[in-house]
Design a protein around this motif. Structure first.
Motif, PDB file in Angstrom:
ATOM      1  N   TYR A   2      17.979  67.646  50.510  1.00 26.71           N
ATOM      2  CA  TYR A   2      18.415  66.621  51.459  1.00 26.71           C
ATOM      3  C   TYR A   2      19.646  67.088  52.234  1.00 26.71           C
ATOM      4  CZ  TYR A   2      15.521  63.484  48.575  1.00 26.71           C
ATOM      5  OH  TYR A   2      14.493  62.887  47.878  1.00 26.71           O
ATOM      6  N   CYS A   3      20.579  67.724  51.532  1.00 30.17           N
ATOM      7  CA  CYS A   3      21.793  68.219  52.200  1.00 30.17           C
ATOM      8  C   CYS A   3      21.442  69.217  53.300  1.00 30.17           C
ATOM      9  CB  CYS A   3      22.730  68.878  51.189  1.00 30.17           C
ATOM     10  SG  CYS A   3      23.551  67.734  50.065  1.00 30.17           S
TER      11      CYS A   3
ATOM     12  N   ARG B 244      18.769  69.359  54.994  1.00 29.78           N
ATOM     13  CA  ARG B 244      18.147  68.647  56.118  1.00 29.78           C
ATOM     14  C   ARG B 244      19.185  67.884  56.940  1.00 29.78           C
ATOM     15  NH1 ARG B 244      13.456  65.585  53.098  1.00 29.78           N
ATOM     16  NH2 ARG B 244      13.380  64.434  55.073  1.00 29.78           N
ATOM     17  N   TRP B 245      20.348  67.662  56.378  1.00 29.62           N
ATOM     18  CA  TRP B 245      21.431  67.051  57.159  1.00 29.62           C
ATOM     19  C   TRP B 245      22.161  68.099  57.981  1.00 29.62           C
ATOM     20  CZ3 TRP B 245      23.688  63.110  59.353  1.00 29.62           C
ATOM     21  CH2 TRP B 245      25.035  63.205  59.722  1.00 29.62           C
ATOM     22  N   HIS B 246      22.398  69.258  57.453  1.00 29.86           N
ATOM     23  CA  HIS B 246      23.257  70.211  58.160  1.00 29.86           C
ATOM     24  C   HIS B 246      22.565  71.556  58.367  1.00 29.86           C
ATOM     25  CE1 HIS B 246      24.078  72.474  54.490  1.00 29.86           C
ATOM     26  NE2 HIS B 246      24.496  71.386  53.894  1.00 29.86           N
TER      27      HIS B 246
ATOM     28  N   ILE C 248      27.035  60.724  53.103  1.00 26.84           N
ATOM     29  CA  ILE C 248      27.070  61.056  54.532  1.00 26.84           C
ATOM     30  C   ILE C 248      27.932  60.051  55.281  1.00 26.84           C
ATOM     31  CG2 ILE C 248      25.641  61.103  56.613  1.00 26.84           C
ATOM     32  CD1 ILE C 248      23.414  62.338  54.868  1.00 26.84           C
TER      33      ILE C 248
ATOM     34  N   CYS D 242      18.953  56.239  55.649  1.00 22.92           N
ATOM     35  CA  CYS D 242      18.931  57.645  55.238  1.00 22.92           C
ATOM     36  C   CYS D 242      17.895  57.873  54.140  1.00 22.92           C
ATOM     37  CB  CYS D 242      20.309  58.084  54.745  1.00 22.92           C
ATOM     38  SG  CYS D 242      21.551  58.238  56.054  1.00 22.92           S
TER      39      CYS D 242
ATOM     40  N   PHE E   3      14.871  60.628  54.477  1.00 21.79           N
ATOM     41  CA  PHE E   3      14.737  61.761  53.561  1.00 21.79           C
ATOM     42  C   PHE E   3      13.420  61.744  52.783  1.00 21.79           C
ATOM     43  CE2 PHE E   3      19.579  62.020  53.501  1.00 21.79           C
ATOM     44  CZ  PHE E   3      19.607  63.210  54.206  1.00 21.79           C
TER      45      PHE E   3
ATOM     46  N   ILE F  32      19.410  64.469  61.223  1.00 18.79           N
ATOM     47  CA  ILE F  32      18.633  64.594  59.979  1.00 18.79           C
ATOM     48  C   ILE F  32      17.236  65.088  60.330  1.00 18.79           C
ATOM     49  CG2 ILE F  32      17.558  63.352  58.061  1.00 18.79           C
ATOM     50  CD1 ILE F  32      19.910  61.502  57.938  1.00 18.79           C
ATOM     51  N   ASP F  33      16.801  66.152  59.671  1.00 15.39           N
ATOM     52  CA  ASP F  33      15.406  66.575  59.779  1.00 15.39           C
ATOM     53  C   ASP F  33      14.585  65.602  58.936  1.00 15.39           C
ATOM     54  OD1 ASP F  33      16.181  68.756  61.291  1.00 15.39           O
ATOM     55  OD2 ASP F  33      16.450  70.022  59.528  1.00 15.39           O
ATOM     56  N   PHE F  34      14.037  64.587  59.592  1.00 15.60           N
ATOM     57  CA  PHE F  34      13.483  63.481  58.832  1.00 15.60           C
ATOM     58  C   PHE F  34      12.128  63.836  58.225  1.00 15.60           C
ATOM     59  CE2 PHE F  34      12.111  62.797  63.227  1.00 15.60           C
ATOM     60  CZ  PHE F  34      10.767  62.526  63.092  1.00 15.60           C
TER      61      PHE F  34
END
Length: 489
Positions: free
Chosen positions: A113-114, A116-118, A180, A244, A248, A372-374
């Motif tokens: 998940y991290c 996909r956030w950054h 986040i 979020c 995710f 976010i890469d959802f």
């Protein structure tokens, strides 16, 4: 002399904490495992030493040194209690692996998940690169906002959910949403983004509501919308974390939101219950569904997955029907203390979710969509096949309008194996039978003591106290540690 003596006493406590942190650091360094734990231990040790040295020099005319040092050490002990638990749970027992495989699996899930956030292109100031999370087990799912290492998510999982096969780990995505919310940006930027979130939620939802009316009705709706937006802004962080969670994990989070809400509901009135931080149980699954609807409208969504979710008889339709059938009597219930019905508040959800997802309030004019890469952008055939499990969603149970408290009897006589429990059982029977309370209250007192594993009736009310969450009385009387006011159960 007295001040120096106190400083020495607090220094001993600090030294004890730092010594333990150092021992754990060397232990995991020798094992060459858990680098994220090594990083957070070092950050904590460096922070703790500087923190206490500063407190030792607090201006005495403003605050008493004794109070400052006591409060500071207590705070560090709270933080250390969390880290200590995380360390202890990573020791492998001689006859097995203990919690280590479960913790590693949870860490890897959260780390995904991290990432996909950054992704690489967006990790520029003021955005913070989230590092590998530290996970541990305790009573609840919870995020600990470690100010000494904001780049490392520190998240707990209930001990009862230590096994990922429980199907409850979707909550980790929600907890990372909290991280986040607080720690994905440099501190100087965080408050500005929170204020912008509040502003766009008010503007987006209020203007849409007013636009649908004319004349005097517009003024009335605007006044009512202010009350509604006050509630949504109170719930903003939890709504953001739910958003979020869906981004995710997709439909798995929506299903989990329905199941969690259903587990908390015993009667129709419970749908409307909320608190200062969390939306009511009726609204949270609807929020998750709305985010999923927005996701499938995006061009980045895998086409096969999109069809699986949105086609006739697809996953979204099944999830919508499942919650609608379960909550069909709840829409006309009113949120406590307001004139707002659940259906009216549910009508705000599309505008609130849209504001959080599509408003360019993040630094460099970013939206949450672009940060976010959802779920669903890159899926495998096995991912889509796994969704077939949703094809046979079990319906949620029917909810009674009220729970009857008539005819409650004392606990039944059972064959008891535990010697210690047998002693407690007899003690409670004798205590209740000899109590100076009405006869019809005795079964309630018996159940209350049993549920609290209490040996005395001193701290129990002997009359119903207005609690709507339990059918049994008396109920334990708890005080908040800060305000010393009674806390409702």
């Amino acid at each position: 002399m007295l001040r120096q003596r106190r400083k020495q006493a607090y220094q001993r406590k600090l030294d004890a904490i730092l010594k333990l942190a150092g021992q754990w650091y060397l232990y995991f360094q020798s094992k060459q495992e858990w680098p994220e734990l090594l990083a957070i231990l070092k950050n904590f040790s460096d922070f703790a030493g500087d923190y206490v040295r500063l407190l030792e020099n607090a201006p005495s005319p403003m605050v008493t040194p004794h109070y400052v040092l006591h409060a500071g050490i207590e705070r560090l002990l709270h933080e250390w209690n969390i880290l200590s638990r995380a360390c202890e749970q990573r020791i492998r027992p001689a006859n097995g692996e203990g919690f280590s495989p479960n913790l590693a699996q949870a860490r890897n899930l959260l780390q995904g998940y991290c990432h996909r956030w950054h992704n690489v292109e967006r990790v520029h100031a003021p955005y913070v690169r989230l590092e590998a999370p530290v996970v541990y087990f305790e009573k609840l799912y919870r995020i600990s906002r470690s100010v000494y290492a904001p780049q490392i998510p520190l998240i707990s999982i209930p001990l009862t959910d230590y096994d990922p096969d429980t199907g409850q780990w979707q909550a980790l995505a929600h907890e990372l949403g909290h991280h986040i919310y607080w720690n994905a940006l440099a501190w100087q930027e965080t408050e500005a983004v929170h204020e912008a979130m509040q502003r766009v939620v008010i503007d987006n939802a209020s203007l849409e509501l007013v636009r649908q009316e004319k004349g005097l009705r517009q003024v009335q709706v605007l006044q009512q919308s202010m009350e509604r937006m006050y509630l949504w802004n109170r719930w903003l962080e939890e709504v953001f974390a739910d958003v979020c969670g869906v981004l995710f994990t997709g439909p798995a989070y929506v299903l989990s939101a329905q199941d969690v809400a259903a587990d908390c509901i015993e009667k129709i009135d419970d749908f409307a219950q909320g608190d200062e931080a969390h939306p009511s149980l009726y609204l949270r699954p609807l929020i998750a569904l709305q985010v999923l609807r927005f996701m499938v409208e995006q061009e980045q969504m895998d086409a096969t997955l999109q069809q699986t979710l949105t086609g006739r008889g697809g996953i979204i339709e099944k999830l919508e029907r499942r919650w609608s059938d379960f909550s069909q009597k709840a829409g006309q219930k009113y949120y406590p203390g307001t004139n707002l019905s659940m259906s009216e508040l549910a009508g705000d959800i599309p505008f609130v979710v849209q504001a959080l997802l599509n408003s360019q309030i993040w630094p460099h004019e970013k939206t949450l969509w672009t940060l976010i890469d959802f779920y669903g952008q890159q899926v495998s055939k096995s991912d889509i096949e796994a969704l077939e499990a949703y094809a046979q969603l079990s319906p949620l149970p029917e909810i009674p309008d009220q729970i009857s408290t008539e005819g409650i009897s004392a606990p039944p006589e059972l064959e008891i194996q535990s010697a210690s429990f047998k002693q407690i059982w007899q003690h409670l029977k004798d205590k209740v039978n000899s109590a100076e309370i009405e006869e019809q209250q005795k079964p309630l007192a018996h159940w209350g003591l049993l549920l609290g594993l209490e040996l005395s009736m001193v701290h129990f009310h002997t009359q119903p106290h207005g609690c709507t969450r339990h059918w049994y009385y008396p109920c334990k009387h708890v005080h908040d540690s800060l305000t010393n006011k009674p806390v409702s159960c």
